[in-house]
Design a protein around this motif. Structure first.
Motif, PDB file in Angstrom:
ATOM      1  N   ALA A   1      36.157  48.137  47.848  1.00  0.00           N
ATOM      2  CA  ALA A   1      37.305  49.039  47.988  1.00  0.00           C
ATOM      3  C   ALA A   1      38.209  49.014  46.765  1.00  0.00           C
ATOM      4  CB  ALA A   1      38.116  48.702  49.243  1.00  0.00           C
ATOM      5  N   GLY A   2      37.699  48.504  45.624  1.00  0.00           N
ATOM      6  CA  GLY A   2      38.504  48.425  44.416  1.00  0.00           C
ATOM      7  C   GLY A   2      39.599  47.391  44.490  1.00  0.00           C
ATOM      8  N   LEU A   3      39.537  46.482  45.470  1.00  0.00           N
ATOM      9  CA  LEU A   3      40.564  45.465  45.677  1.00  0.00           C
ATOM     10  C   LEU A   3      40.012  44.101  45.297  1.00  0.00           C
ATOM     11  CD1 LEU A   3      41.795  46.712  49.160  1.00  0.00           C
ATOM     12  CD2 LEU A   3      42.929  47.060  46.956  1.00  0.00           C
ATOM     13  N   ALA A   4      40.744  43.372  44.486  1.00  0.00           N
ATOM     14  CA  ALA A   4      40.261  42.082  43.999  1.00  0.00           C
ATOM     15  C   ALA A   4      41.401  41.075  43.999  1.00  0.00           C
ATOM     16  CB  ALA A   4      39.684  42.226  42.589  1.00  0.00           C
ATOM     17  N   ASP A   5      41.021  39.812  44.002  1.00  0.00           N
ATOM     18  CA  ASP A   5      41.958  38.735  43.721  1.00  0.00           C
ATOM     19  C   ASP A   5      41.278  37.802  42.731  1.00  0.00           C
ATOM     20  OD1 ASP A   5      40.094  37.405  45.246  1.00  0.00           O
ATOM     21  OD2 ASP A   5      41.463  36.878  46.868  1.00  0.00           O
ATOM     22  N   ALA A   6      41.907  36.681  42.451  1.00  0.00           N
ATOM     23  CA  ALA A   6      41.344  35.779  41.450  1.00  0.00           C
ATOM     24  C   ALA A   6      39.980  35.251  41.874  1.00  0.00           C
ATOM     25  CB  ALA A   6      42.312  34.620  41.199  1.00  0.00           C
ATOM     26  N   HIS A   7      39.792  35.010  43.162  1.00  0.00           N
ATOM     27  CA  HIS A   7      38.497  34.531  43.638  1.00  0.00           C
ATOM     28  C   HIS A   7      37.417  35.595  43.459  1.00  0.00           C
ATOM     29  CE1 HIS A   7      39.191  30.552  45.347  1.00  0.00           C
ATOM     30  NE2 HIS A   7      40.395  30.977  45.687  1.00  0.00           N
ATOM     31  N   THR A   8      37.776  36.854  43.681  1.00  0.00           N
ATOM     32  CA  THR A   8      36.810  37.932  43.492  1.00  0.00           C
ATOM     33  C   THR A   8      36.319  37.956  42.050  1.00  0.00           C
ATOM     34  OG1 THR A   8      37.960  39.258  45.161  1.00  0.00           O
ATOM     35  CG2 THR A   8      36.434  40.419  43.720  1.00  0.00           C
ATOM     36  N   ALA A   9      37.267  37.959  41.096  1.00  0.00           N
ATOM     37  CA  ALA A   9      36.888  37.995  39.683  1.00  0.00           C
ATOM     38  C   ALA A   9      36.136  36.737  39.277  1.00  0.00           C
ATOM     39  CB  ALA A   9      38.137  38.173  38.823  1.00  0.00           C
ATOM     40  N   SER A  10      36.563  35.592  39.797  1.00  0.00           N
ATOM     41  CA  SER A  10      35.893  34.333  39.475  1.00  0.00           C
ATOM     42  C   SER A  10      34.447  34.338  39.946  1.00  0.00           C
ATOM     43  CB  SER A  10      36.661  33.176  40.126  1.00  0.00           C
ATOM     44  OG  SER A  10      35.900  31.984  40.095  1.00  0.00           O
ATOM     45  N   ALA A  11      34.216  34.807  41.171  1.00  0.00           N
ATOM     46  CA  ALA A  11      32.856  34.828  41.712  1.00  0.00           C
ATOM     47  C   ALA A  11      31.987  35.838  40.975  1.00  0.00           C
ATOM     48  CB  ALA A  11      32.900  35.158  43.204  1.00  0.00           C
ATOM     49  N   LEU A  12      32.521  37.008  40.683  1.00  0.00           N
ATOM     50  CA  LEU A  12      31.727  38.030  40.001  1.00  0.00           C
ATOM     51  C   LEU A  12      31.309  37.580  38.610  1.00  0.00           C
ATOM     52  CD1 LEU A  12      33.691  41.262  41.004  1.00  0.00           C
ATOM     53  CD2 LEU A  12      31.344  40.700  41.656  1.00  0.00           C
TER      54      LEU A  12
ATOM     55  N   ARG B   1      26.823  40.217  42.674  1.00  0.00           N
ATOM     56  CA  ARG B   1      27.071  40.565  44.077  1.00  0.00           C
ATOM     57  C   ARG B   1      26.816  39.365  44.983  1.00  0.00           C
ATOM     58  NH1 ARG B   1      24.371  45.940  43.138  1.00  0.00           N
ATOM     59  NH2 ARG B   1      26.014  47.513  43.246  1.00  0.00           N
ATOM     60  N   ALA B   2      25.722  38.662  44.730  1.00  0.00           N
ATOM     61  CA  ALA B   2      25.380  37.507  45.566  1.00  0.00           C
ATOM     62  C   ALA B   2      26.447  36.421  45.447  1.00  0.00           C
ATOM     63  CB  ALA B   2      24.013  36.968  45.165  1.00  0.00           C
ATOM     64  N   ARG B   3      26.928  36.162  44.221  1.00  0.00           N
ATOM     65  CA  ARG B   3      27.988  35.159  44.047  1.00  0.00           C
ATOM     66  C   ARG B   3      29.244  35.550  44.814  1.00  0.00           C
ATOM     67  NH1 ARG B   3      26.494  34.993  38.382  1.00  0.00           N
ATOM     68  NH2 ARG B   3      28.245  36.409  37.993  1.00  0.00           N
ATOM     69  N   LEU B   4      29.593  36.842  44.758  1.00  0.00           N
ATOM     70  CA  LEU B   4      30.788  37.296  45.466  1.00  0.00           C
ATOM     71  C   LEU B   4      30.632  37.142  46.971  1.00  0.00           C
ATOM     72  CD1 LEU B   4      33.546  38.623  45.547  1.00  0.00           C
ATOM     73  CD2 LEU B   4      32.432  40.854  45.419  1.00  0.00           C
ATOM     74  N   LEU B   5      29.468  37.510  47.504  1.00  0.00           N
ATOM     75  CA  LEU B   5      29.251  37.371  48.942  1.00  0.00           C
ATOM     76  C   LEU B   5      29.308  35.903  49.356  1.00  0.00           C
ATOM     77  CD1 LEU B   5      26.407  39.961  49.642  1.00  0.00           C
ATOM     78  CD2 LEU B   5      28.810  40.145  50.245  1.00  0.00           C
ATOM     79  N   GLU B   6      28.684  35.029  48.570  1.00  0.00           N
ATOM     80  CA  GLU B   6      28.680  33.601  48.906  1.00  0.00           C
ATOM     81  C   GLU B   6      30.093  33.042  48.879  1.00  0.00           C
ATOM     82  OE1 GLU B   6      27.523  30.136  50.241  1.00  0.00           O
ATOM     83  OE2 GLU B   6      26.047  31.743  49.912  1.00  0.00           O
TER      84      GLU B   6
ATOM     85  N   PRO C   1      41.172  44.792  54.376  1.00  0.00           N
ATOM     86  CA  PRO C   1      40.462  46.002  53.938  1.00  0.00           C
ATOM     87  C   PRO C   1      39.310  45.692  52.999  1.00  0.00           C
ATOM     88  CG  PRO C   1      42.842  46.313  53.809  1.00  0.00           C
ATOM     89  CD  PRO C   1      42.619  44.859  54.064  1.00  0.00           C
ATOM     90  N   ALA C   2      39.511  44.760  52.079  1.00  0.00           N
ATOM     91  CA  ALA C   2      38.442  44.412  51.142  1.00  0.00           C
ATOM     92  C   ALA C   2      37.298  43.695  51.852  1.00  0.00           C
ATOM     93  CB  ALA C   2      38.996  43.529  50.020  1.00  0.00           C
ATOM     94  N   LEU C   3      37.615  42.848  52.826  1.00  0.00           N
ATOM     95  CA  LEU C   3      36.572  42.120  53.550  1.00  0.00           C
ATOM     96  C   LEU C   3      35.711  43.062  54.381  1.00  0.00           C
ATOM     97  CD1 LEU C   3      38.728  39.063  54.684  1.00  0.00           C
ATOM     98  CD2 LEU C   3      36.869  39.020  53.004  1.00  0.00           C
ATOM     99  N   LEU C   4      36.352  44.014  55.056  1.00  0.00           N
ATOM    100  CA  LEU C   4      35.589  44.984  55.841  1.00  0.00           C
ATOM    101  C   LEU C   4      34.730  45.857  54.931  1.00  0.00           C
ATOM    102  CD1 LEU C   4      38.343  46.045  58.404  1.00  0.00           C
ATOM    103  CD2 LEU C   4      36.354  44.609  58.851  1.00  0.00           C
ATOM    104  N   ALA C   5      35.295  46.262  53.793  1.00  0.00           N
ATOM    105  CA  ALA C   5      34.510  47.052  52.833  1.00  0.00           C
ATOM    106  C   ALA C   5      33.355  46.240  52.279  1.00  0.00           C
ATOM    107  CB  ALA C   5      35.416  47.533  51.701  1.00  0.00           C
ATOM    108  N   SER C   6      33.585  44.954  52.029  1.00  0.00           N
ATOM    109  CA  SER C   6      32.521  44.091  51.520  1.00  0.00           C
ATOM    110  C   SER C   6      31.365  44.010  52.502  1.00  0.00           C
ATOM    111  CB  SER C   6      33.084  42.687  51.248  1.00  0.00           C
ATOM    112  OG  SER C   6      32.089  41.839  50.733  1.00  0.00           O
TER     113      SER C   6
END
Length: 686
Positions: free
Chosen positions: A294-305, A363-368, A416-421
């Motif tokens: 959903a175009g929404l990120a936090d530091a963990h999102t960027a770190s995992a990606l 994608r896999a890192r972000l999901l994990e 919203p980001a979790l549901l979109a994920s």
């Protein structure tokens, strides 16, 4: 238009996110003519009024322009001014109608988001027509509705309230043909003065004053587009030794992308200049943000990606905000948003610069990472010393929450980001194992922090995603579980026939998986659905099948419950002999289990059946037996309820004196001020 905190026609704030906190005050430049036209359009007589009819629907104002032109910022300024007048005391509702991939958001999701903002959540599983009808009924007051980035009139029309007191402000790239009485206010670039003023807001007036003509030339190179000006201003602020003339020259030397429409090329050039100035690592992080749900990120999102540390990701995201590449809510738990006008550019860069295998790994890192955060979010609610808390202690500190309140706040902001994920992971189809783990963890976290009733709508959608994966991967056990969960939610919302269909499908899946729990649960639920529909003969048949299976496995608690359900449906059907036999059997099993309270309730139901059958003396004896067992439980309310039951029986037998004694006992047990009431057997619940 605005300073670097401006909304440059990107996505509207998602429902459930926190608004800006501590962010720089917003400023608005230019667009005086457009604002005047829009305000005048509100007062203009509509087609109904001109025809002598009362307006039947809300007035619609349309702001049309390219992404990056500041159409959302103009809509926000207009709505802010309207709310300040007090003419719309019920406030602003806003939602985005196009996702970052360019696909129109389904009406079902849009209507549900708006209903959530109204505090009137729609029933789980309801379709778009039902939800849009509920929305129109809920919008009976003077609200302003901001529909951002509408794809076409078909998206807007179902959301229009049948209330002329409401005002709808929509943004789109072109006209909304099909909605009567809508005249688009089409916007292009800012005038030179406003564009230069916006630029000065990011870099200071001094650098503009020393070369005002070049500043005007720079504004022209940016096409007067606020999004491009904000990025160039951010670049200049990050390079204090560079002059306005330097960046103007660099922009002119960049070749146009022939694949871009002419009007979109200034924004593309500005983005390219800023992107190519980034360090290699930061550029990679920026490209990978195209994968942020959903175009929404936090530091963990960027770190995992990107596979970097959380602190490095946080610092890089803040740099992107200063460069105008992202927006942030500025809250204690910051969430960053990719502007909608930049999303296609990021996606094109990602496809061009990164190999498919690298993208899939990101994608896999972000999901994990998301799964681990959700597990931590749920585990923090468990008692100290529990197995879940011991596992939680083994996680990195950055993945742990200090207390349940912090976990709940994170879940609310990131919802919203979790549901979109979850939706994206299931639709992708390449990481189904991780997708199933993500959905399961999200279901548990929502249930524990919000409760199953409050989160029912989200849970319905998540169980539907599990069902999609199970059917794609031919996993009958998971399919049975998903169908049972969906059917339960259907049953709770009164869609009994739909629930019955799903329970039967779950039974087939359970049999295919050779899963005795799923088959037994499905048969019992089919019986419950038939009982709800008033088909007591079929209900007793299915309860009997479920009971036969439980008897073969020696599951006493399930046996007792099913005997009670059989007793209930036979009672409703007027088959008192069968009903009495089953309630007696339930009482006997509860006695074997040592559950004296349940035994007393079952005997009370048996006494009720005897009374219905015209055997009052037997009913009296059975009721007295139930009271004796209840006294041994020390359950005061149960004893009082059965004393009342016994008093009613004595009244019908013509012994009011004895009945009065038992009623007095019930009052003494409950206390003088507490009303006495009978508690029906839990075994009769469907």
């Amino acid at each position: 238009m605005t300073d670097q905190a401006v909304d440059t026609s990107g996505p509207a704030s998602a429902a459930g996110t926190e608004g800006p906190s501590g962010a720089a005050p917003r400023q608005f430049f230019g667009r005086e003519r457009e604002l005047k036209e829009l305000k005048a359009d509100i007062e203009r007589a509509g087609l109904d009024t001109l025809a002598g009819r009362k307006a039947a629907r809300a007035r619609v104002l349309l702001i049309a322009g390219r992404p990056g032109s500041g159409r959302t910022a103009l809509a926000e300024e207009l709505t802010r001014a309207l709310l300040d007048t007090g003419d719309y005391p019920d406030g602003l509702l806003r939602v985005r109608l196009t996702d970052l991939g360019g696909a129109p958001v389904p009406t079902e999701r849009t209507a549900r988001d708006l209903l959530d903002q109204l505090g009137a959540a729609g029933p789980p599983g309801a379709d778009g027509d039902e939800l849009s009808q509920l929305l129109r009924e809920a919008l009976t007051d003077r609200h302003v509705l901001l529909l951002d980035d509408a794809a076409d009139a078909e998206q807007v029309d179902p959301l229009l309230p049948d209330n002329p007191g409401c005002l709808v402000v929509a943004t789109a790239q072109g006209p909304l043909t099909g909605i009567p009485g809508v005249r688009p206010c089409t916007i292009g670039g800012l005038d030179k003065g406003s564009a230069v003023q916006l630029l000065a807001g990011g870099i200071g007036q001094v650098r503009i004053t020393v070369d005002p003509l070049t500043a005007e030339s720079l504004a022209e190179e940016c096409g007067g587009q606020p999004a491009a000006l904000v990025m160039i201003g951010g670049w200049l602020a990050a390079h204090p030794m560079a002059s306005v003339a330097d960046v103007t020259k660099q922009l002119r030397e960049l070749p146009d992308d022939a694949e871009q429409p002419t009007g979109a090329r200034p924004l593309a050039r500005a983005f390219r200049l800023v992107y190519e100035s980034l360090p290699q690592t930061a550029g990679r992080i920026l490209r990978l943000l195209a994968l942020a749900p959903a175009g929404l990120a936090d530091a963990h999102t960027a770190s995992a990606l990107a596979g970097c540390s959380v602190s490095a990701a946080q610092s890089t995201l803040d740099d992107f905000v200063r460069l105008g590449l992202l927006r942030t809510n500025g809250a204690e738990l910051p969430q960053y948003e990719v502007p909608g006008c930049l999303a296609p550019l990021l996606q094109a860069l990602l496809a061009d610069r990164d190999r498919p295998a690298e993208i899939q790994l990101a994608r896999a890192r972000l999901l994990e990472r998301t799964v681990r955060q959700l597990q931590s979010c749920r585990a923090i609610t468990d008692p100290e010393g529990s197995e879940a808390r011991r596992k939680l202690a083994g996680l990195p500190r950055s993945l742990r929450f200090p207390h349940p309140e912090a976990a709940a706040a994170w879940l609310r902001i990131r919802r919203p980001a979790l549901l979109a994920s979850a939706r994206i992971a299931v639709e992708d189809g390449e990481l189904d194992t991780l997708a199933r783990r993500l959905v399961a963890a999200l279901v548990r976290a929502l249930a524990v922090h919000q409760g199953t009733e409050a989160a029912a709508s989200d849970l319905y959608g998540l169980h539907g995603l599990v069902l999609a994966v199970a059917e794609r991967r031919e996993l009958p056990r998971e399919r049975a579980a998903a169908l049972l969960n969906l059917a339960d939610l259907d049953a709770r919302t009164g869609r009994t026939q739909e629930a019955l269909t799903r329970y039967r499908a779950a039974l087939d899946a359970g049999r295919a998986a050779k899963d005795p729990y799923a088959t037994g649960r499905a048969m019992e639920s089919v019986g419950g659905a038939y009982a709800e529909l008033g088909d007591f003969n079929r209900a007793s048949d299915w309860y009997g099948r479920a009971l036969a299976q439980r008897l073969t496995h020696g599951e006493l608690a399930d046996e007792a419950r099913l005997y009670g359900r059989l007793g209930s449906v036979h009672t409703y059907a007027g088959q008192y002999g069968e009903a009495l036999r089953n309630w007696r059997a339930a009482a006997a099993v509860y006695r074997r289990l040592g559950d004296l309270a349940a035994q007393a309730r079952a005997l009370s139901e048996a006494a009720r059946v005897q009374e219905y059958a015209g055997r009052p003396q037997e009913s009296l004896r059975t009721c007295q037996e139930a009271v004796e067992w209840a006294r041994q439980t020390k359950d005061v309310r149960l004893q009082a309820a059965l004393e009342l039951r016994l008093a009613d029986t004595l009244d019908r037998l013509g012994d009011p004196a004895a009945a009065g004694l038992h009623r007095g006992m019930a009052q003494r047990l409950l206390g003088k001020d507490e009303p006495a009431c009978e508690i029906r057997s839990g075994s009769t619940e469907n």
